[in-house]
Write a protein that holds these residues in place. Structure first.
Motif, short mmCIF file in Angstrom:
data_model
loop_
_atom_site.label_atom_id
_atom_site.label_comp_id
_atom_site.label_asym_id
_atom_site.label_seq_id
_atom_site.Cartn_x
_atom_site.Cartn_y
_atom_site.Cartn_z
N ARG A 12 0.81 -1.21 0.00
CA ARG A 12 0.00 0.00 0.00
C ARG A 12 0.85 1.27 0.00
O ARG A 12 0.57 2.22 -0.73
CB ARG A 12 -0.93 0.01 1.22
N ALA A 146 -6.18 -0.90 -5.32
CA ALA A 146 -6.96 -0.51 -4.14
C ALA A 146 -7.73 -1.69 -3.56
O ALA A 146 -8.20 -2.56 -4.30
CB ALA A 146 -7.93 0.61 -4.51
N ARG A 150 -12.59 0.78 -1.49
CA ARG A 150 -11.78 1.95 -1.16
C ARG A 150 -11.09 2.54 -2.40
O ARG A 150 -10.10 3.23 -2.30
CB ARG A 150 -10.73 1.58 -0.11
N ARG A 151 -11.69 2.27 -3.56
CA ARG A 151 -11.07 2.70 -4.79
C ARG A 151 -11.03 4.23 -4.92
O ARG A 151 -10.04 4.81 -5.36
CB ARG A 151 -11.80 2.08 -5.98
N TRP A 153 -10.97 6.37 -2.48
CA TRP A 153 -10.01 6.86 -1.49
C TRP A 153 -8.59 6.75 -2.03
O TRP A 153 -7.81 7.71 -1.98
CB TRP A 153 -10.17 6.08 -0.20
N TYR A 154 -8.24 5.58 -2.59
CA TYR A 154 -6.92 5.43 -3.19
C TYR A 154 -6.75 6.36 -4.39
O TYR A 154 -5.66 6.88 -4.64
CB TYR A 154 -6.70 3.98 -3.63
N PRO A 339 -13.32 9.18 0.56
CA PRO A 339 -14.18 8.36 1.42
C PRO A 339 -15.66 8.66 1.23
O PRO A 339 -16.50 7.75 1.31
CB PRO A 339 -13.71 8.73 2.83
N ASP A 342 -16.75 6.90 -1.85
CA ASP A 342 -16.86 5.46 -1.60
C ASP A 342 -18.11 5.11 -0.82
O ASP A 342 -18.62 3.99 -0.91
CB ASP A 342 -15.63 4.97 -0.83
N THR A 343 -18.63 6.06 -0.05
CA THR A 343 -19.79 5.80 0.80
C THR A 343 -21.11 6.06 0.08
O THR A 343 -22.00 5.21 0.04
CB THR A 343 -19.72 6.67 2.07
#
Length: 487
Positions: A12, A146, A150-151, A153-154, A339, A342-343
């Motif tokens: 990571r 990722a 969490r794609r 976010w990355y 984030p 992603d949510t």
């Protein structure tokens, strides 16, 4: 062929560092040019004797790089989809770095005449060509490595290179400005700066390129790409495949990115021009006379007065510091947007943010007109920069995931790069030129510039309505046409 299960995984920390460091260097190089396009190149490469014409010529060469970016997207996208992300990213970084260093070595108009502008244009096109392949590859390194869910976010880490590159580039310019003598006052265009100081930020790029290459050479290919190769999904001509099978996604991606580009280049290039241009004719005339003398040109005060229109009259150092404060919020909101996307989903977040950009464009006259109290003017402009860069982070952050997710693995590099860079022509190439023209047309008022931003954001809003939500798209199930396909 190595199987996906046997492919070495990138840790990571390596993924984040490689995607972040590379784009930071690339954007640093780009912003160094953008700053010089406002402060230096109109004087040293385009000394027409007309302030507006020189600035427009400088911005035209700046915008020319955006035309080269789709070509870079095609070339680097082809190699990225055919042979892998790693080696393609190394070459894009080298191309950008060499072009930037050579700009720092160029002779000026006073040395070789119009040939100086031609050489600057060629190297600027090389910068655009390199950046055309950089962003998409960095976004793929981040998102294809990722974890599940969490794609986005990355995907914010390559995006974070934009605010970091801006801060580093302008900090270098400020440091040089402070270090050089200013016998005529603390203006950026001192004789020492125009003689040689402007070259230092370009030459400093060599140090950053070495660091970036060291990081990227340690990468291995993503499991997603290796899986596509193992299943025979890699195409001989990815460009043909993506145009034939994913043309709608290219169009949607182009317009999804449009508001982001226009907002960013207005918040950086246009505001720097508008904020630092003299607010009264006497001050502007003296500055233009000094610049003409430095470039060895004659100066016609009457002609200059006829074409003068005012800005806000901030000093260069003061205004760039204000921009840097705003860009800090750009970085924060870039990270926060991942984030959230992603949510709640990429599309829902971007619809809200784009609606806010439309409203923001209608407020330019509220924030950017001079006030009776100069301190109040400064406070309003700072608030404008903070709000604008907050919106910039919120819209730019999810793009590292949104555009790649529109395409399957075997054409993901080509598709996302083409969409991203076609948008650069419609947005970034035209925005500084259109903004200066609208600013001049209103005699120094920014209201038409804001209306232009709102109109472009409206096109993005429509594209988002037509686009699918890609939050739950599985990269492993979307590798693309198999070897038995027609392309």
């Amino acid at each position: 062929m190595t199987s996906a299960s046997a492919a070495p995984a990138n840790p990571r920390s390596r993924v984040i560092t490689a995607s972040l460091v590379g784009t930071t260097i690339e954007f640093y190089d780009f912003y160094v040019y953008a700053t010089a396009a406002v402060l230096v190149f109109p004087v040293l490469f385009f000394p027409t004797g007309n302030d507006t014409t020189s600035l427009l010529l400088s911005f035209s060469v700046f915008g020319a790089a955006m035309v080269a970016r789709p070509l870079g997207a095609v070339v680097f996208g082809h190699f990225g989809d055919r042979f892998g992300r790693k080696i393609t990213l190394v070459w894009s970084l080298l191309t950008m770095g060499v072009a930037t260093i050579l700009i720092g070595c160029l002779p000026t108009f006073q040395d070789i005449g119009a040939a100086a502008a031609l050489l600057l244009l060629i190297l600027r096109l090389a910068q655009g060509f390199a950046l055309g392949g950089e962003w998409s590859g960095a976004a793929l390194v981040a998102t294809e490595n990722a974890p599940q869910g969490r794609r986005a976010w990355y995907g914010t880490f390559p995006q974070l290179g934009a605010p970091l590159g801006f801060i580093i580039a302008n900090t270098v310019f400020l440091a040089i400005s402070w270090a050089l003598p200013h016998p005529d006052g603390p203006a950026q265009q001192s004789e020492a700066f125009l003689a040689w100081g402007w070259r230092v930020p370009f030459l400093f790029s060599a140090v950053m390129v070495v660091i970036g290459l060291w990081v990227r050479l340690r990468l291995v290919e993503s499991e997603t790409f290796v899986k596509a190769a193992a299943h025979g999904a890699l195409r001989k001509f990815p460009l043909v495949t993506v145009i034939k099978r994913n043309g709608r996604q290219i169009v949607l991606g182009t317009f999804i990115m449009l508001a982001t580009y226009v907002l960013f280049y207005l918040m950086t290039n246009f505001t720097l021009s508008y904020g630092t241009k003299a607010a009264d004719l006497d001050t502007a005339t003296e500055a233009a006379r000094t610049a003409a003398a430095a470039s060895g040109q004659s100066f016609d005060a009457a002609a200059f007065a006829d074409q003068f229109y005012p800005g806000l009259g901030f000093g260069y150092t003061d205004f760039v510091l204000m921009q840097i404060i705003g860009v800090v919020f750009f970085g924060i909101f870039t990270l926060l947007a991942g984030p959230v996307a992603d949510t709640i989903g990429r599309r829902r977040l971007l619809l809200w943010v784009t609606g806010a950009i439309i409203v923001f464009g209608l407020t330019f006259n509220v924030f950017l007109l001079p006030q009776v109290d100069p301190k109040f003017t400064g406070a309003m402009v700072q608030a404008f920069l903070v709000f604008g860069f907050m919106l910039m982070g919120a819209t730019f952050g999810p793009m590292g995931a949104v555009l790649p997710e529109l395409f399957p693995t075997n054409v993901r590099y080509s598709g996302s790069a083409i969409a991203y860079n076609l948008s650069s022509i419609l947005g970034a190439a035209l925005a500084p030129i259109v903004a200066v023209a609208l600013w001049a047309a209103t005699g120094g008022s920014p209201w038409l510039v804001g209306l232009y931003l709102s109109a472009m954001a409206g096109l993005t809003f429509v594209a988002l309505i037509l686009a699918p939500e890609t939050k739950d798209m599985d990269y492993d199930d979307n590798i693309g046409v198999a070897a038995s396909g027609s392309l």
